[in-house]
Design a protein around this motif. Structure first.
Motif, PDB file in Angstrom:
ATOM      1  N   TYR A 192      -5.626  -7.827  -4.580  1.00  0.00           N
ATOM      2  CA  TYR A 192      -5.203  -6.682  -5.384  1.00  0.00           C
ATOM      3  C   TYR A 192      -6.433  -5.810  -5.656  1.00  0.00           C
ATOM      4  O   TYR A 192      -7.349  -6.221  -6.369  1.00  0.00           O
ATOM      5  CB  TYR A 192      -4.576  -7.142  -6.696  1.00  0.00           C
ATOM      6  N   VAL A 193      -6.437  -4.612  -5.067  1.00  0.00           N
ATOM      7  CA  VAL A 193      -7.587  -3.722  -5.178  1.00  0.00           C
ATOM      8  C   VAL A 193      -7.102  -2.338  -5.584  1.00  0.00           C
ATOM      9  O   VAL A 193      -6.189  -1.783  -4.955  1.00  0.00           O
ATOM     10  CB  VAL A 193      -8.356  -3.638  -3.845  1.00  0.00           C
ATOM     11  N   ILE A 194      -7.696  -1.771  -6.627  1.00  0.00           N
ATOM     12  CA  ILE A 194      -7.382  -0.405  -7.031  1.00  0.00           C
ATOM     13  C   ILE A 194      -8.326   0.533  -6.300  1.00  0.00           C
ATOM     14  O   ILE A 194      -9.550   0.400  -6.402  1.00  0.00           O
ATOM     15  CB  ILE A 194      -7.506  -0.235  -8.558  1.00  0.00           C
TER      16      ILE A 194
ATOM     17  N   ARG B 299      -6.496  10.823  -6.408  1.00  0.00           N
ATOM     18  CA  ARG B 299      -5.339   9.946  -6.249  1.00  0.00           C
ATOM     19  C   ARG B 299      -5.777   8.502  -6.410  1.00  0.00           C
ATOM     20  O   ARG B 299      -6.866   8.126  -5.971  1.00  0.00           O
ATOM     21  CB  ARG B 299      -4.680  10.148  -4.889  1.00  0.00           C
ATOM     22  N   VAL B 300      -4.945   7.700  -7.016  1.00  0.00           N
ATOM     23  CA  VAL B 300      -5.274   6.299  -7.249  1.00  0.00           C
ATOM     24  C   VAL B 300      -4.068   5.455  -6.880  1.00  0.00           C
ATOM     25  O   VAL B 300      -2.920   5.856  -7.089  1.00  0.00           O
ATOM     26  CB  VAL B 300      -5.683   6.066  -8.730  1.00  0.00           C
ATOM     27  N   TRP B 301      -4.319   4.290  -6.294  1.00  0.00           N
ATOM     28  CA  TRP B 301      -3.230   3.409  -5.905  1.00  0.00           C
ATOM     29  C   TRP B 301      -3.704   1.968  -5.936  1.00  0.00           C
ATOM     30  O   TRP B 301      -4.902   1.678  -5.938  1.00  0.00           O
ATOM     31  CB  TRP B 301      -2.694   3.770  -4.512  1.00  0.00           C
ATOM     32  N   LEU B 302      -2.748   1.057  -5.969  1.00  0.00           N
ATOM     33  CA  LEU B 302      -3.022  -0.374  -5.927  1.00  0.00           C
ATOM     34  C   LEU B 302      -2.751  -0.862  -4.515  1.00  0.00           C
ATOM     35  O   LEU B 302      -1.626  -0.754  -4.011  1.00  0.00           O
ATOM     36  CB  LEU B 302      -2.131  -1.125  -6.926  1.00  0.00           C
ATOM     37  N   LEU B 303      -3.777  -1.394  -3.844  1.00  0.00           N
ATOM     38  CA  LEU B 303      -3.641  -1.932  -2.495  1.00  0.00           C
ATOM     39  C   LEU B 303      -3.408  -3.432  -2.602  1.00  0.00           C
ATOM     40  O   LEU B 303      -4.234  -4.167  -3.146  1.00  0.00           O
ATOM     41  CB  LEU B 303      -4.903  -1.649  -1.682  1.00  0.00           C
ATOM     42  N   VAL B 304      -2.270  -3.889  -2.082  1.00  0.00           N
ATOM     43  CA  VAL B 304      -1.862  -5.287  -2.211  1.00  0.00           C
ATOM     44  C   VAL B 304      -1.766  -5.906  -0.824  1.00  0.00           C
ATOM     45  O   VAL B 304      -1.246  -5.297   0.114  1.00  0.00           O
ATOM     46  CB  VAL B 304      -0.506  -5.417  -2.936  1.00  0.00           C
ATOM     47  N   ASN B 305      -2.226  -7.120  -0.725  1.00  0.00           N
ATOM     48  CA  ASN B 305      -2.263  -7.853   0.538  1.00  0.00           C
ATOM     49  C   ASN B 305      -0.913  -8.523   0.805  1.00  0.00           C
ATOM     50  O   ASN B 305      -0.817  -9.744   0.904  1.00  0.00           O
ATOM     51  CB  ASN B 305      -3.374  -8.902   0.460  1.00  0.00           C
TER      52      ASN B 305
ATOM     53  N   ARG C 203      -2.526  -3.261   8.416  1.00  0.00           N
ATOM     54  CA  ARG C 203      -1.324  -4.038   8.681  1.00  0.00           C
ATOM     55  C   ARG C 203      -1.052  -5.042   7.566  1.00  0.00           C
ATOM     56  O   ARG C 203      -1.964  -5.623   6.984  1.00  0.00           O
ATOM     57  CB  ARG C 203      -1.421  -4.754  10.030  1.00  0.00           C
ATOM     58  N   LYS C 204       0.248  -5.220   7.279  1.00  0.00           N
ATOM     59  CA  LYS C 204       0.722  -6.172   6.280  1.00  0.00           C
ATOM     60  C   LYS C 204       0.121  -5.929   4.900  1.00  0.00           C
ATOM     61  O   LYS C 204      -0.156  -6.866   4.159  1.00  0.00           O
ATOM     62  CB  LYS C 204       0.432  -7.607   6.733  1.00  0.00           C
ATOM     63  N   THR C 205      -0.080  -4.668   4.556  1.00  0.00           N
ATOM     64  CA  THR C 205      -0.503  -4.322   3.205  1.00  0.00           C
ATOM     65  C   THR C 205       0.464  -3.297   2.628  1.00  0.00           C
ATOM     66  O   THR C 205       1.225  -2.655   3.355  1.00  0.00           O
ATOM     67  CB  THR C 205      -1.926  -3.742   3.176  1.00  0.00           C
ATOM     68  N   THR C 206       0.429  -3.160   1.309  1.00  0.00           N
ATOM     69  CA  THR C 206       1.292  -2.218   0.605  1.00  0.00           C
ATOM     70  C   THR C 206       0.442  -1.407  -0.361  1.00  0.00           C
ATOM     71  O   THR C 206      -0.435  -1.956  -1.035  1.00  0.00           O
ATOM     72  CB  THR C 206       2.391  -2.943  -0.181  1.00  0.00           C
TER      73      THR C 206
END
Length: 364
Positions: free
Chosen positions: A97-99, A105-111, A182-185
């Motif tokens: 979990y990386v902000i 713009r800001v987002w949460l990158l999830v594995n 790949r495979k991240t949201t």
């Protein structure tokens, strides 16, 4: 004038290690030095340690125990069930979990893929007291109920403690979308202020909000969301409706005659520039110069052998940086194309196709 004695000493110094190496190899080949690498095969088994009667021997065990095998039943050599394959997503990010922030713009990158996160994101909206008024799994959008009428929701979204009748109607929108890797949201949040309560899902627009307080609020909410998801990593729920979000990758490698010619990126220029910059560093293509307005990078993309001086370059440091390849970002129709060219002055191993292939692997 040359000194004969000094010349002889120099030759002796250079060839003495080589002579020693040849002598050792000859002795081993002739059998003078014993080869002990196979001794363990014929070594006798040691006697077990016997402790006095009544003493505790629970702490006595083999340092490297060997599993006993029944030769009559070879089925024990194999597992009873096929092991699950390793999770390849764990190699994408150092943290799950990386902000991230770029150009306001800001987002949460999830594995994880969006289909796994959709049920947890809905649960967070309900657990936070915001609720879910409208949602669209295909678009990846969750929209909360109005936050005006709940003290907990007002505190969460930073509304004033004393509500007034004429205040705008405030709600929270969340969008889950496949990440560039790949495979991240990537999960984004928007705090909307409307004149009236919406009668349906509000259309999502690019987030260009520059308010520092709103940015800090969204970062805090994304941090809470990330912690909520982390605590529920063992959840096996999956949304089939949200699985359609992973249909189209944002990054593609284009090839002709098995040679990479370009990387197609369906992102805005600011995000593409930042991702290409990051990926060039990861593949070891040292950036020598760059120009964002003209959209190019000058890089040193040589192998380690090409960068390292020869054995007899005693008085020189590591090879000086060189401009060997140029990476360009071009706008074509509805996407950006990353291309590369190798300079004529560079005659090393890596081609422009090699650079694009490695760049794609780190982008996607």
């Amino acid at each position: 004038m040359q000194v004969p004695g000094r010349a002889r000493n120099t030759k002796t110094f250079l060839f003495r290690p080589l002579a020693g190496l040849l002598l050792a190899s000859t002795l081993v080949g002739c059998g003078i030095l014993e080869d002990r690498s196979q001794r363990y095969v014929h070594a006798p088994e040691g006697e077990p340690i016997n402790v006095p009667e009544g003493a505790d021997d629970s702490r006595l065990s083999q340092i490297m125990p060997v599993r006993s095998i029944n030769k009559d039943d070879s089925r024990r050599l194999f597992p009873s069930s096929i092991p699950r394959p390793p999770d390849m997503t764990s190699e994408i990010l150092d943290q799950n979990y990386v902000i991230e922030e770029l150009d306001g713009r800001v987002w949460l990158l999830v594995n994880e893929v969006p289909g796994r996160l959709w049920p947890v994101a809905s649960a967070w909206m309900n657990d936070a007291g915001l609720g879910v008024a409208y949602d669209n799994p295909q678009l990846g959008i969750l929209q909360s109920e109005l936050a005006n009428f709940s003290k907990r929701s007002r505190d969460m979204l930073g509304l004033a403690d004393d509500p007034v009748a004429q205040e705008p109607r405030v709600l929270l929108q969340m969008r889950l979308a496949p990440g560039i890797r790949r495979k991240t949201t990537e999960i984004r949040l928007r705090i909307l202020e409307l004149d009236d309560a919406p009668e349906g899902l509000v259309a999502w627009q690019s987030d260009q909000e520059s308010d520092t307080r709103a940015q800090s609020r969204k970062e805090a909410l994304l941090a809470e969301l990330g912690e909520f998801m982390k605590q529920r990593e063992d959840s096996k729920s999956f949304s089939r409706a949200a699985s359609g979000m992973v249909a189209q990758p944002l990054v593609r490698l284009l090839s002709e005659d098995d040679q990479a010619i370009a990387v197609r990126v369906e992102l805005d220029f600011g995000r593409t520039w930042a991702e290409v910059n990051r990926s060039l560093e990861e593949i070891g293509a040292d950036i020598q110069d760059l120009n964002r307005s003209e959209r190019w990078f000058h890089v040193d993309f040589r192998t380690e052998d090409e960068r390292t001086p020869g054995w007899f370059s005693w008085f020189s440091n590591k090879a000086e940086p060189r401009h060997t390849h140029t990476v360009n970002i071009e706008q074509r129709e509805d996407a950006l194309f990353v291309t590369a060219e190798r300079l004529d002055s560079y005659t090393g191993e890596y081609s422009a196709s090699d650079l694009l292939t490695q760049l794609f692997e780190h982008l996607y």
